[in-house]
Motif scaffolding. Structure first.
Motif, PDB file in Angstrom:
ATOM      1  N   UNK A 164     -10.810   6.851  -1.277  1.00  0.00           N
ATOM      2  CA  UNK A 164     -10.958   8.249  -0.861  1.00  0.00           C
ATOM      3  C   UNK A 164      -9.683   9.036  -1.129  1.00  0.00           C
ATOM      4  N   UNK A 165      -8.530   8.408  -0.886  1.00  0.00           N
ATOM      5  CA  UNK A 165      -7.244   9.063  -1.153  1.00  0.00           C
ATOM      6  C   UNK A 165      -7.108   9.390  -2.641  1.00  0.00           C
ATOM      7  N   UNK A 166      -7.476   8.432  -3.472  1.00  0.00           N
ATOM      8  CA  UNK A 166      -7.401   8.642  -4.918  1.00  0.00           C
ATOM      9  C   UNK A 166      -8.361   9.758  -5.329  1.00  0.00           C
ATOM     10  N   UNK A 167      -9.555   9.766  -4.765  1.00  0.00           N
ATOM     11  CA  UNK A 167     -10.540  10.799  -5.100  1.00  0.00           C
ATOM     12  C   UNK A 167     -10.044  12.179  -4.682  1.00  0.00           C
TER      13      UNK A 167
ATOM     14  N   UNK B 133      -9.930   5.066 -13.223  1.00  0.00           N
ATOM     15  CA  UNK B 133     -10.021   3.612 -13.399  1.00  0.00           C
ATOM     16  C   UNK B 133      -9.613   2.887 -12.116  1.00  0.00           C
ATOM     17  N   UNK B 134      -8.660   3.449 -11.389  1.00  0.00           N
ATOM     18  CA  UNK B 134      -8.227   2.846 -10.128  1.00  0.00           C
ATOM     19  C   UNK B 134      -9.346   2.891  -9.088  1.00  0.00           C
ATOM     20  N   UNK B 135     -10.126   3.961  -9.086  1.00  0.00           N
ATOM     21  CA  UNK B 135     -11.240   4.057  -8.142  1.00  0.00           C
ATOM     22  C   UNK B 135     -12.275   2.981  -8.442  1.00  0.00           C
ATOM     23  N   UNK B 136     -12.482   2.677  -9.703  1.00  0.00           N
ATOM     24  CA  UNK B 136     -13.498   1.704 -10.104  1.00  0.00           C
ATOM     25  C   UNK B 136     -13.135   0.270  -9.735  1.00  0.00           C
ATOM     26  N   UNK B 137     -11.872   0.015  -9.463  1.00  0.00           N
ATOM     27  CA  UNK B 137     -11.458  -1.342  -9.096  1.00  0.00           C
ATOM     28  C   UNK B 137     -12.064  -1.710  -7.746  1.00  0.00           C
ATOM     29  N   UNK B 138     -12.712  -2.823  -7.695  1.00  0.00           N
ATOM     30  CA  UNK B 138     -13.403  -3.236  -6.469  1.00  0.00           C
ATOM     31  C   UNK B 138     -12.437  -3.770  -5.404  1.00  0.00           C
ATOM     32  N   UNK B 139     -11.236  -4.083  -5.779  1.00  0.00           N
ATOM     33  CA  UNK B 139     -10.292  -4.676  -4.829  1.00  0.00           C
ATOM     34  C   UNK B 139      -9.673  -3.643  -3.879  1.00  0.00           C
ATOM     35  N   UNK B 140      -9.873  -2.386  -4.130  1.00  0.00           N
ATOM     36  CA  UNK B 140      -9.275  -1.349  -3.293  1.00  0.00           C
ATOM     37  C   UNK B 140     -10.173  -1.030  -2.105  1.00  0.00           C
ATOM     38  N   UNK B 141      -9.538  -0.707  -0.975  1.00  0.00           N
ATOM     39  CA  UNK B 141     -10.308  -0.377   0.228  1.00  0.00           C
ATOM     40  C   UNK B 141     -10.939   1.008   0.081  1.00  0.00           C
ATOM     41  N   UNK B 142     -11.909   1.280   0.933  1.00  0.00           N
ATOM     42  CA  UNK B 142     -12.617   2.563   0.898  1.00  0.00           C
ATOM     43  C   UNK B 142     -11.654   3.715   1.185  1.00  0.00           C
ATOM     44  N   UNK B 143     -10.735   3.491   2.108  1.00  0.00           N
ATOM     45  CA  UNK B 143      -9.757   4.524   2.475  1.00  0.00           C
ATOM     46  C   UNK B 143      -8.861   4.886   1.279  1.00  0.00           C
ATOM     47  N   UNK B 144      -8.413   3.872   0.547  1.00  0.00           N
ATOM     48  CA  UNK B 144      -7.554   4.102  -0.622  1.00  0.00           C
ATOM     49  C   UNK B 144      -8.343   4.818  -1.713  1.00  0.00           C
TER      50      UNK B 144
ATOM     51  N   UNK C 194       0.820  -1.216   0.000  1.00  0.00           N
ATOM     52  CA  UNK C 194       0.000   0.000   0.000  1.00  0.00           C
ATOM     53  C   UNK C 194       0.853   1.265   0.000  1.00  0.00           C
ATOM     54  N   UNK C 195       2.010   1.248   0.651  1.00  0.00           N
ATOM     55  CA  UNK C 195       2.875   2.427   0.681  1.00  0.00           C
ATOM     56  C   UNK C 195       3.363   2.765  -0.729  1.00  0.00           C
ATOM     57  N   UNK C 196       3.773   1.765  -1.480  1.00  0.00           N
ATOM     58  CA  UNK C 196       4.223   1.988  -2.857  1.00  0.00           C
ATOM     59  C   UNK C 196       3.057   2.452  -3.715  1.00  0.00           C
ATOM     60  N   UNK C 197       1.895   1.857  -3.490  1.00  0.00           N
ATOM     61  CA  UNK C 197       0.689   2.228  -4.243  1.00  0.00           C
ATOM     62  C   UNK C 197       0.339   3.698  -4.004  1.00  0.00           C
ATOM     63  N   UNK C 198       0.321   4.105  -2.749  1.00  0.00           N
ATOM     64  CA  UNK C 198       0.008   5.506  -2.430  1.00  0.00           C
ATOM     65  C   UNK C 198       1.067   6.459  -2.985  1.00  0.00           C
ATOM     66  N   UNK C 199       2.320   6.037  -2.930  1.00  0.00           N
ATOM     67  CA  UNK C 199       3.390   6.868  -3.481  1.00  0.00           C
ATOM     68  C   UNK C 199       3.211   7.040  -4.989  1.00  0.00           C
TER      69      UNK C 199
END
Length: 132
Positions: free
Chosen positions: A115-118, A102-113, A72-77
């Motif tokens: 929100x960060x992307x949004x 497209x990353x937001x639409x992926x169902x495998x991501x948590x709600x917190x992630x 997740x750290x690499x993903x957020x970076x």
């Protein structure tokens, strides 16, 4: 084939013009020595044989590959870096927005992630003044 010969000649003329009086002997003779002419020909030939990379991969494409990492750290970076590129580069902003959406639409991501992307998407749209 003759067009390539003229290309080499034009390159030789260009090299000689750029060098100016460096090759002239004592300012009397406007010719160049045989050794210098061979060096110029060899250089022009080597330049004509080298192949330049004709394709360009935008830097955000390399960053986007990090979105497939499980850490997740690499993903957020990667999200942060993509947002930074989008804010600073006009021509890449829309492509990066598409990737992030497209990353937001992926169902495998948590709600917190998600929100960060949004938040990053909203920030990019605010800075770039893109209509939501």
């Amino acid at each position: 084939m003759p067009s390539t010969n003229f290309g080499i000649i034009k390159k030789l003329k260009s090299i000689v013009r750029k060098t100016g009086n460096v090759f002239f002997r004592n300012g009397k003779d406007k010719g160049i020595t045989e050794e210098i002419a061979r060096k110029i020909q060899r250089t022009a030939y080597e330049v004509s044989q080298t192949h330049h990379k004709e394709t360009f991969t935008p830097p955000y494409k390399e960053i986007a590959t990090q979105l497939q990492v499980q850490d997740e750290a690499i993903y957020r970076a990667a999200i942060y870096r993509l947002a930074d590129v989008a804010v600073n580069e006009d021509r890449m902003a829309l492509d990066i927005l598409d990737i992030l959406e497209q990353e937001i639409k992926k169902s495998s991501k948590s709600k917190e992630v998600k929100e960060y992307i949004q938040q990053k998407i909203d920030f990019i749209k605010q800075v770039r003044k893109v209509k939501p």
